[in-house]
Design a protein around this motif. Structure first.
Motif, PDB file in Angstrom:
ATOM      1  N   GLN A 117       0.830  -1.202   0.000  1.00 45.23           N
ATOM      2  CA  GLN A 117       0.000   0.000   0.000  1.00 45.23           C
ATOM      3  C   GLN A 117       0.862   1.249   0.000  1.00 45.23           C
ATOM      4  O   GLN A 117       2.002   1.246   0.461  1.00 45.23           O
ATOM      5  N   VAL A 118       0.286   2.345  -0.519  1.00 44.86           N
ATOM      6  CA  VAL A 118       0.845   3.680  -0.340  1.00 44.86           C
ATOM      7  C   VAL A 118      -0.205   4.510   0.387  1.00 44.86           C
ATOM      8  O   VAL A 118      -1.374   4.129   0.483  1.00 44.86           O
ATOM      9  N   SER A 119       0.201   5.642   0.917  1.00 48.96           N
ATOM     10  CA  SER A 119      -0.730   6.494   1.649  1.00 48.96           C
ATOM     11  C   SER A 119      -1.797   7.032   0.699  1.00 48.96           C
ATOM     12  O   SER A 119      -1.496   7.432  -0.432  1.00 48.96           O
ATOM     13  N   CYS A 120      -3.033   7.071   1.168  1.00 47.07           N
ATOM     14  CA  CYS A 120      -4.157   7.510   0.337  1.00 47.07           C
ATOM     15  C   CYS A 120      -5.206   8.147   1.236  1.00 47.07           C
ATOM     16  O   CYS A 120      -5.694   7.511   2.183  1.00 47.07           O
ATOM     17  N   GLU A 121      -5.543   9.412   0.969  1.00 47.49           N
ATOM     18  CA  GLU A 121      -6.562  10.131   1.730  1.00 47.49           C
ATOM     19  C   GLU A 121      -7.316  11.056   0.792  1.00 47.49           C
ATOM     20  O   GLU A 121      -6.898  11.277  -0.350  1.00 47.49           O
ATOM     21  N   THR A 122      -8.423  11.603   1.280  1.00 47.45           N
ATOM     22  CA  THR A 122      -9.210  12.521   0.467  1.00 47.45           C
ATOM     23  C   THR A 122      -9.272  13.888   1.127  1.00 47.45           C
ATOM     24  O   THR A 122      -9.243  14.019   2.349  1.00 47.45           O
ATOM     25  N   PHE A 123      -9.366  14.906   0.270  1.00 50.70           N
ATOM     26  CA  PHE A 123      -9.589  16.281   0.706  1.00 50.70           C
ATOM     27  C   PHE A 123     -10.393  16.986  -0.375  1.00 50.70           C
ATOM     28  O   PHE A 123     -10.063  16.904  -1.555  1.00 50.70           O
ATOM     29  N   ALA A 124     -11.494  17.648   0.039  1.00 51.39           N
ATOM     30  CA  ALA A 124     -12.334  18.423  -0.875  1.00 51.39           C
ATOM     31  C   ALA A 124     -12.826  17.571  -2.048  1.00 51.39           C
ATOM     32  O   ALA A 124     -13.008  18.071  -3.157  1.00 51.39           O
ATOM     33  N   GLY A 125     -13.041  16.286  -1.797  1.00 48.12           N
ATOM     34  CA  GLY A 125     -13.519  15.390  -2.840  1.00 48.12           C
ATOM     35  C   GLY A 125     -12.434  14.840  -3.742  1.00 48.12           C
ATOM     36  O   GLY A 125     -12.712  13.999  -4.603  1.00 48.12           O
ATOM     37  N   PHE A 126     -11.191  15.282  -3.563  1.00 43.53           N
ATOM     38  CA  PHE A 126     -10.082  14.795  -4.376  1.00 43.53           C
ATOM     39  C   PHE A 126      -9.361  13.663  -3.646  1.00 43.53           C
ATOM     40  O   PHE A 126      -9.178  13.717  -2.433  1.00 43.53           O
ATOM     41  N   VAL A 127      -8.951  12.659  -4.398  1.00 47.56           N
ATOM     42  CA  VAL A 127      -8.166  11.556  -3.861  1.00 47.56           C
ATOM     43  C   VAL A 127      -6.692  11.903  -4.023  1.00 47.56           C
ATOM     44  O   VAL A 127      -6.210  12.131  -5.140  1.00 47.56           O
ATOM     45  N   PHE A 128      -5.988  11.965  -2.901  1.00 43.26           N
ATOM     46  CA  PHE A 128      -4.549  12.229  -2.903  1.00 43.26           C
ATOM     47  C   PHE A 128      -3.814  10.936  -2.562  1.00 43.26           C
ATOM     48  O   PHE A 128      -4.276  10.150  -1.722  1.00 43.26           O
ATOM     49  N   VAL A 129      -2.670  10.737  -3.200  1.00 36.73           N
ATOM     50  CA  VAL A 129      -1.827   9.599  -2.861  1.00 36.73           C
ATOM     51  C   VAL A 129      -0.412  10.090  -2.599  1.00 36.73           C
ATOM     52  O   VAL A 129       0.018  11.134  -3.091  1.00 36.73           O
ATOM     53  N   ASN A 130       0.309   9.335  -1.784  1.00 38.59           N
ATOM     54  CA  ASN A 130       1.704   9.616  -1.463  1.00 38.59           C
ATOM     55  C   ASN A 130       2.400   8.268  -1.375  1.00 38.59           C
ATOM     56  O   ASN A 130       1.982   7.393  -0.594  1.00 38.59           O
ATOM     57  N   ARG A 131       3.445   8.071  -2.156  1.00 45.53           N
ATOM     58  CA  ARG A 131       4.109   6.773  -2.191  1.00 45.53           C
ATOM     59  C   ARG A 131       4.740   6.393  -0.855  1.00 45.53           C
ATOM     60  O   ARG A 131       5.030   5.214  -0.617  1.00 45.53           O
ATOM     61  N   ASP A 132       4.945   7.368   0.003  1.00 45.28           N
ATOM     62  CA  ASP A 132       5.506   7.087   1.327  1.00 45.28           C
ATOM     63  C   ASP A 132       4.400   6.548   2.225  1.00 45.28           C
ATOM     64  O   ASP A 132       3.465   7.265   2.570  1.00 45.28           O
ATOM     65  N   PRO A 133       4.452   5.272   2.636  1.00 43.97           N
ATOM     66  CA  PRO A 133       3.387   4.721   3.481  1.00 43.97           C
ATOM     67  C   PRO A 133       3.345   5.343   4.864  1.00 43.97           C
ATOM     68  O   PRO A 133       2.341   5.216   5.572  1.00 43.97           O
ATOM     69  N   ALA A 134       4.404   6.043   5.273  1.00 46.29           N
ATOM     70  CA  ALA A 134       4.436   6.721   6.571  1.00 46.29           C
ATOM     71  C   ALA A 134       4.360   8.235   6.382  1.00 46.29           C
ATOM     72  O   ALA A 134       4.898   9.005   7.187  1.00 46.29           O
ATOM     73  N   ALA A 135       3.668   8.689   5.348  1.00 42.51           N
ATOM     74  CA  ALA A 135       3.614  10.108   5.035  1.00 42.51           C
ATOM     75  C   ALA A 135       2.901  10.898   6.128  1.00 42.51           C
ATOM     76  O   ALA A 135       2.037  10.379   6.850  1.00 42.51           O
ATOM     77  N   GLN A 136       3.256  12.182   6.232  1.00 42.25           N
ATOM     78  CA  GLN A 136       2.531  13.108   7.089  1.00 42.25           C
ATOM     79  C   GLN A 136       1.047  13.072   6.714  1.00 42.25           C
ATOM     80  O   GLN A 136       0.702  13.031   5.531  1.00 42.25           O
ATOM     81  N   PRO A 137       0.127  13.063   7.690  1.00 41.46           N
ATOM     82  CA  PRO A 137      -1.302  13.061   7.347  1.00 41.46           C
ATOM     83  C   PRO A 137      -1.652  14.191   6.387  1.00 41.46           C
ATOM     84  O   PRO A 137      -1.116  15.301   6.480  1.00 41.46           O
ATOM     85  N   LEU A 138      -2.550  13.898   5.456  1.00 45.72           N
ATOM     86  CA  LEU A 138      -2.900  14.866   4.421  1.00 45.72           C
ATOM     87  C   LEU A 138      -3.386  16.182   5.014  1.00 45.72           C
ATOM     88  O   LEU A 138      -3.005  17.263   4.542  1.00 45.72           O
ATOM     89  N   ALA A 139      -4.225  16.131   6.051  1.00 45.44           N
ATOM     90  CA  ALA A 139      -4.750  17.364   6.651  1.00 45.44           C
ATOM     91  C   ALA A 139      -3.621  18.218   7.218  1.00 45.44           C
ATOM     92  O   ALA A 139      -3.646  19.454   7.098  1.00 45.44           O
ATOM     93  N   ASP A 140      -2.623  17.596   7.820  1.00 43.50           N
ATOM     94  CA  ASP A 140      -1.487  18.351   8.354  1.00 43.50           C
ATOM     95  C   ASP A 140      -0.656  18.948   7.232  1.00 43.50           C
ATOM     96  O   ASP A 140      -0.137  20.065   7.349  1.00 43.50           O
ATOM     97  N   TRP A 141      -0.510  18.213   6.145  1.00 46.83           N
ATOM     98  CA  TRP A 141       0.274  18.698   5.014  1.00 46.83           C
ATOM     99  C   TRP A 141      -0.418  19.886   4.348  1.00 46.83           C
ATOM    100  O   TRP A 141       0.235  20.881   4.000  1.00 46.83           O
ATOM    101  N   ILE A 142      -1.738  19.825   4.181  1.00 47.86           N
ATOM    102  CA  ILE A 142      -2.454  20.940   3.554  1.00 47.86           C
ATOM    103  C   ILE A 142      -2.469  22.146   4.483  1.00 47.86           C
ATOM    104  O   ILE A 142      -2.254  23.281   4.056  1.00 47.86           O
ATOM    105  N   GLY A 143      -2.735  21.920   5.768  1.00 46.16           N
ATOM    106  CA  GLY A 143      -2.622  22.984   6.749  1.00 46.16           C
ATOM    107  C   GLY A 143      -3.652  24.089   6.581  1.00 46.16           C
ATOM    108  O   GLY A 143      -4.761  23.871   6.085  1.00 46.16           O
ATOM    109  N   PRO A 144      -3.287  25.326   6.950  1.00 46.06           N
ATOM    110  CA  PRO A 144      -4.282  26.399   7.015  1.00 46.06           C
ATOM    111  C   PRO A 144      -4.838  26.855   5.679  1.00 46.06           C
ATOM    112  O   PRO A 144      -5.883  27.525   5.649  1.00 46.06           O
TER     113      PRO A 144
END
Length: 421
Positions: free
Chosen positions: A152-179
């Protein structure tokens, strides 16, 4: 985008119109080293340390609307598979069977409650990629199914978009997007519908392509109509956010204010959008400015109340970029009733207008790579209006690791005190 942010942007624009130079204490930029756009070495650093460790858009949640729905995604240079599980969660696996390396699915999209390799029928479940069956298992000595799951790779959604990150231990998407996430909130992005998409290959480095959309310094020179620009770059209010993200909100020019019935550049009000459906909670500032955001590294979105394109910049090699733009619009009021038929006239006109702007930008970018690779360009000087470009390059170095980058190709970290947190 709450009232406090809107008031701050109004104040920032007034300051920008009135200033006679950069603000006190703003750093002087060194030249951006040309080799960051032209060298094999820097492209290899990006391939090894940027793209495997950053969040990118792979698609939309509605692309996998029901359990078992899947689509393949290869824009990170490796075969990936996005699938919605029986538990409703969207996950991303490598599309690589753990037997002999054949793809688990071969169709670009489809639906299945099991992922079955067509070569030898090794079969995986869709909730965790667990290997659940294989033919003639008796003939494998000491086979341990538990270590033969689909990676598996990291996979989360934001604003209806599916984001992926090849790093399975990636920073959570919400933290990465931030303010910067607050700017998306009134657009009800989960309810968007795709209107159209276009994809072109631009013969220059992906950063050169993206940088054209990170400043408005060029706008009146490239996009004027009969000598008149719709925007006034002198008042552009920019914000730099953590992790390389940024925004740029540019006021209308005097001529464009008169055209749409505004008394001044900050006479922000909801404009008549005619036959277009609109997102009902989007503030008036969006109607009366160019409101653009960027998500590091390769996403730029010029937001609008009638909808917006999502621009994606994918490096093909150091000298060429695949530039996609996918136009989405709100579905409020059931106004998108043409189904899969031809776009109605108002959307055909909107498409033609935006595509013309994109074609003007690409016409300017097309000859740049060859010119940049000549010995005539010793470095790339940036001005205060181009600070979003410097912000992008600072984050590139942080993700790659400055210690990995030859000193002649690094950029100094100068903007820490100017980031909105």
């Amino acid at each position: 985008m709450d009232a406090a942010l809107i008031d701050r942007i109004r104040s920032d624009m007034a300051y920008e119109f009135g200033r006679v130079g950069p603000p006190d204490g703003f750093p002087a930029f060194d030249d951006i080293p040309v080799a960051r756009h032209t060298s094999d070495e820097f492209a290899q650093l990006e391939n090894a340390h940027l793209w495997p460790r950053t969040w990118v858009i792979a698609g939309r949640a509605e692309d996998v609307a029901a359990p078992g729905d899947y689509f393949v995604f290869a824009d990170l240079g490796v075969p990936l598979l996005v699938v919605r599980g029986t538990d409703g969660r969207i996950r991303c696996f490598y599309n690589t069977c753990q037997h002999r390396g054949a793809p688990v699915v071969r169709e670009a999209r489809g639906s299945s409650r099991r992922l079955r390799c067509q070569y030898h029928s090794w079969t995986y479940e869709i909730d965790g990629g667990t290997l659940v069956s294989l033919p003639d298992e008796r003939d494998f000595v000491g086979l341990d199914r538990s270590v033969r799951c689909l990676p598996q790779v990291s996979c989360e959604t934001f604003a209806g978009f599916v984001f992926v990150n090849r790093d399975p231990a990636a920073q959570p998407l919400a933290d990465w997007i931030g303010p910067i996430a607050e700017i998306f909130e009134p657009f009800d992005c989960e309810q968007l519908r795709e209107i159209y998409r276009r994809s072109v290959v631009v013969p220059c480095n992906w950063k050169v392509t993206a940088e054209a959309f990170l400043e408005v310094y060029h706008f009146r020179h490239i996009h004027s109509r009969n000598g008149v620009s719709v925007l006034d770059n002198r008042g552009a209010a920019m914000g730099l956010y953590p992790n390389g993200h940024s925004r740029m909100i540019t006021p209308y020019s005097k001529q464009n204010c008169q055209r749409v019935g505004m008394d001044s550049w900050d006479d922000w009000k909801l404009l008549d959008q005619g036959p277009f459906a609109t997102a009902p909670r989007v503030p008036a500032i969006v109607d009366c400015t160019s409101t653009a955001i960027s998500l590091f590294p390769n996403i730029i979105i010029p937001l609008g109340r009638i909808g917006f394109p999502v621009l994606l910049f994918w490096p093909m090699d150091k000298r060429s970029t695949r530039l996609d733009w996918i136009y989405y619009a709100p579905t409020a009021g059931g106004r998108h009733d043409w189904g899969d038929g031809e776009l109605p006239q108002h959307w055909q006109e909107q498409r033609a207008g935006f595509d013309q702007i994109m074609d003007e930008d690409m016409m300017n970018m097309t000859p740049m790579q060859e010119s940049m690779e000549s010995p005539a360009l010793r470095g790339i000087p940036l001005n205060y209006q181009e600070r979003r470009i410097w912000h992008l390059h600072e984050q590139l170095d942080r993700v790659i690791g400055p210690e990995r980058i030859p000193s002649a190709m690094r950029v100094p970290q100068l903007l820490h005190d100017f980031i909105e947190r």
